[in-house]
Scaffold this motif. Structure first.
Motif, PDB file in Angstrom:
ATOM      1  N   GLY A   1       2.733 -23.802 -47.765  1.00 54.12           N
ATOM      2  CA  GLY A   1       2.789 -25.135 -47.172  1.00 54.12           C
ATOM      3  C   GLY A   1       4.157 -25.435 -46.577  1.00 54.12           C
ATOM      4  O   GLY A   1       4.276 -26.018 -45.491  1.00 54.12           O
ATOM      5  N   PHE A   2       5.211 -25.024 -47.271  1.00 55.31           N
ATOM      6  CA  PHE A   2       6.570 -25.242 -46.782  1.00 55.31           C
ATOM      7  C   PHE A   2       6.804 -24.509 -45.462  1.00 55.31           C
ATOM      8  O   PHE A   2       7.366 -25.063 -44.510  1.00 55.31           O
TER       9      PHE A   2
ATOM     10  N   LYS B   1       5.689 -31.938 -45.460  1.00 52.69           N
ATOM     11  CA  LYS B   1       5.410 -30.956 -46.511  1.00 52.69           C
ATOM     12  C   LYS B   1       4.097 -31.275 -47.218  1.00 52.69           C
ATOM     13  O   LYS B   1       3.342 -30.369 -47.578  1.00 52.69           O
ATOM     14  N   LEU B   2       3.825 -32.555 -47.427  1.00 49.70           N
ATOM     15  CA  LEU B   2       2.599 -32.960 -48.106  1.00 49.70           C
ATOM     16  C   LEU B   2       1.368 -32.521 -47.317  1.00 49.70           C
ATOM     17  O   LEU B   2       0.422 -31.965 -47.878  1.00 49.70           O
ATOM     18  N   GLU B   3       1.373 -32.768 -46.005  1.00 47.36           N
ATOM     19  CA  GLU B   3       0.243 -32.383 -45.157  1.00 47.36           C
ATOM     20  C   GLU B   3       0.034 -30.865 -45.171  1.00 47.36           C
ATOM     21  O   GLU B   3      -1.104 -30.389 -45.228  1.00 47.36           O
ATOM     22  N   SER B   4       1.130 -30.121 -45.117  1.00 47.29           N
ATOM     23  CA  SER B   4       1.042 -28.663 -45.081  1.00 47.29           C
ATOM     24  C   SER B   4       0.559 -28.104 -46.416  1.00 47.29           C
ATOM     25  O   SER B   4      -0.288 -27.205 -46.467  1.00 47.29           O
TER      26      SER B   4
ATOM     27  N   LEU C   1      -4.656 -35.550 -44.174  1.00 45.95           N
ATOM     28  CA  LEU C   1      -5.028 -34.918 -45.437  1.00 45.95           C
ATOM     29  C   LEU C   1      -6.541 -34.706 -45.515  1.00 45.95           C
ATOM     30  O   LEU C   1      -7.013 -33.628 -45.876  1.00 45.95           O
ATOM     31  N   CYS C   2      -7.293 -35.724 -45.156  1.00 47.01           N
ATOM     32  CA  CYS C   2      -8.756 -35.646 -45.236  1.00 47.01           C
ATOM     33  C   CYS C   2      -9.329 -34.702 -44.174  1.00 47.01           C
ATOM     34  O   CYS C   2     -10.296 -33.977 -44.425  1.00 47.01           O
TER      35      CYS C   2
ATOM     36  N   LEU D   1       6.982 -34.175 -51.537  1.00 51.51           N
ATOM     37  CA  LEU D   1       5.764 -33.625 -52.120  1.00 51.51           C
ATOM     38  C   LEU D   1       5.829 -33.741 -53.638  1.00 51.51           C
ATOM     39  O   LEU D   1       6.709 -33.173 -54.277  1.00 51.51           O
ATOM     40  N   VAL D   2       4.907 -34.499 -54.206  1.00 53.93           N
ATOM     41  CA  VAL D   2       4.813 -34.637 -55.659  1.00 53.93           C
ATOM     42  C   VAL D   2       3.439 -34.134 -56.078  1.00 53.93           C
ATOM     43  O   VAL D   2       2.426 -34.752 -55.772  1.00 53.93           O
TER      44      VAL D   2
END
Length: 392
Positions: free
Chosen positions: A121-122, A132-135, A168-169, A223-224
């Motif tokens: 993802g990174f 980063k979250l989307e990836s 995301l969806c 990103l968590v």
């Protein structure tokens, strides 16, 4: 000629995405062109090189071995239920999902999958111009599934604006989960399954970045990942039941959809002298042609594509298997990669339900943009098919 058709098809797909863009001035051309080039290179590498052949054979061989192990458990429980030489779909295609689900749970438990998802993802985030979250979410969707992936990022769900939530969806609907990859490989050529999974990752970002362009600031680009604490055997039990639920749900949907389509086709044949699937095949035929499918085969291909959209990919794969003898090898390959995604109407409910279970307000937001999500995810499948049509 195929290159000209592919260029026209690519422009049409990108144009259809641009048509409903929420912020056309903010569409970033450079990352889109870069990702299209990467898609072409990956498709060529996987389908036209010795290295790709080795990779595909390795992955297919691994899943074949896993299906053999799964068969041991299935034979123990269901021994004697089928006649010699028969291979019931539920036993040979769906029930192995239970075993593969367990393996995913083990890889999750020992932090192997989270490590892979974070780092891939990174690297993706450096290419796609998104956060980063989307990836991470795109990679995670392909590994753990379109509903389970939201559990891993549930701490951030409530804080996301609608534009990031859409991405995301859309990623979740554009990919498929590793738990059912083995099932796909029993129905269509493994090379096309692997290629579609890889290319869809980038296709999802291409379409989302046109339909829903935005910029993530450094403060927002956090990103968590949620990690649930369970004992090993508690996790094993949970993933076994989850895998069985998936198998039962898919089986139930197949029974309902296949029976429904058979009834509708029969009624249309009696009333109009043409089946329902042939009618929707004509509607989708232009898209099949843009994907590089010959005109003579476009109606049949369009019918299979439409079946996937209104039912699910399993029903469409069964239809492809039945029609395969009358289709060219190139057409079978193009349709195959189109089918490897969760882009169908039922996925709207699955994704919206998964998000709503974690955050009711955000779940309602997802439900409102359901058709837009399906529109984008379908364009991703068409884009993947066009990319592959250039290579095969």
């Amino acid at each position: 000629m195929k290159f000209l058709i592919a260029i026209v098809g690519l422009l049409v797909v990108l144009g259809l995405a641009y048509l409903i863009s929420s912020n056309r001035k903010n569409v970033k051309i450079k990352p889109i062109l870069l990702m299209v080039v990467i898609q072409l290179l990956l498709a060529y590498l996987l389908l036209n090189t010795k290295f790709g052949l080795v990779v595909i054979e390795g992955i297919a061989g691994a899943f074949s071995k896993l299906l053999t192990y799964a068969g041991e458990g299935i034979a123990f429980v269901f021994s004697g239920i089928a006649n010699d030489g028969e291979a019931p779909f539920f036993l040979t295609v769906l029930l192995p999902i239970v075993f593969i689900s367990v393996l995913i749970g083990i890889l999750q438990y020992f932090k192997i999958l989270p490590f892979i998802m974070k780092w891939i993802g990174f690297l993706l985030s450096k290419v796609n111009g998104m956060g980063k979250l989307e990836s991470y979410n795109a990679v995670a969707s392909a590994l753990v599934g379109q509903s389970e992936v939201f559990i891993t990022v549930k701490k951030q769900l409530g804080k996301l604006p609608p534009n990031r939530l859409y991405t995301l969806c859309a990623s979740a609907m554009s990919t498929v989960s590793m738990s059912i990859v083995g099932a796909y490989m029993t129905m269509i050529e493994p090379a096309y399954v692997v290629t579609a999974i890889v290319i869809n990752l980038f296709g999802g970002f291409i379409i989302a970045s046109i339909i829903n362009p935005y910029t993530v600031t450094e403060e927002e680009d956090i990103l968590v990942v949620q990690e649930e604490k369970q004992s090993f055997f508690e996790m094993i039990g949970e993933y076994i039941l989850d895998g069985f639920k998936v198998a039962i749900i898919v089986a139930a949907m197949l029974i309902g959809f296949v029976a429904l389509i058979a009834m509708i086709n029969s009624l249309f044949n009696m009333i109009f002298g043409i089946s329902f699937q042939e009618i929707i095949g004509y509607i989708f035929a232009p898209f099949a042609i843009l994907m590089g499918i010959p005109v003579a085969e476009s109606v049949t291909a369009g019918g299979i594509m439409a079946t996937k959209l209104v039912t699910n990919e399993f029903v469409a794969m069964i239809d492809l298997g039945n029609a395969q003898a009358n289709l060219s090898e190139r057409t079978v390959g193009i349709i195959s990669v189109f089918l490897v995604s969760f882009a169908n109407f039922s996925s709207i409910g699955i994704v919206a339900g998964a998000v709503k279970g974690l955050d009711e307000k955000q779940g309602n937001v997802v439900a409102r943009m359901g058709l837009k999500l399906l529109y984008g995810a379908t364009l991703v499948s068409v884009l993947t098919a066009i990319i592959v049509s250039v290579i095969i």
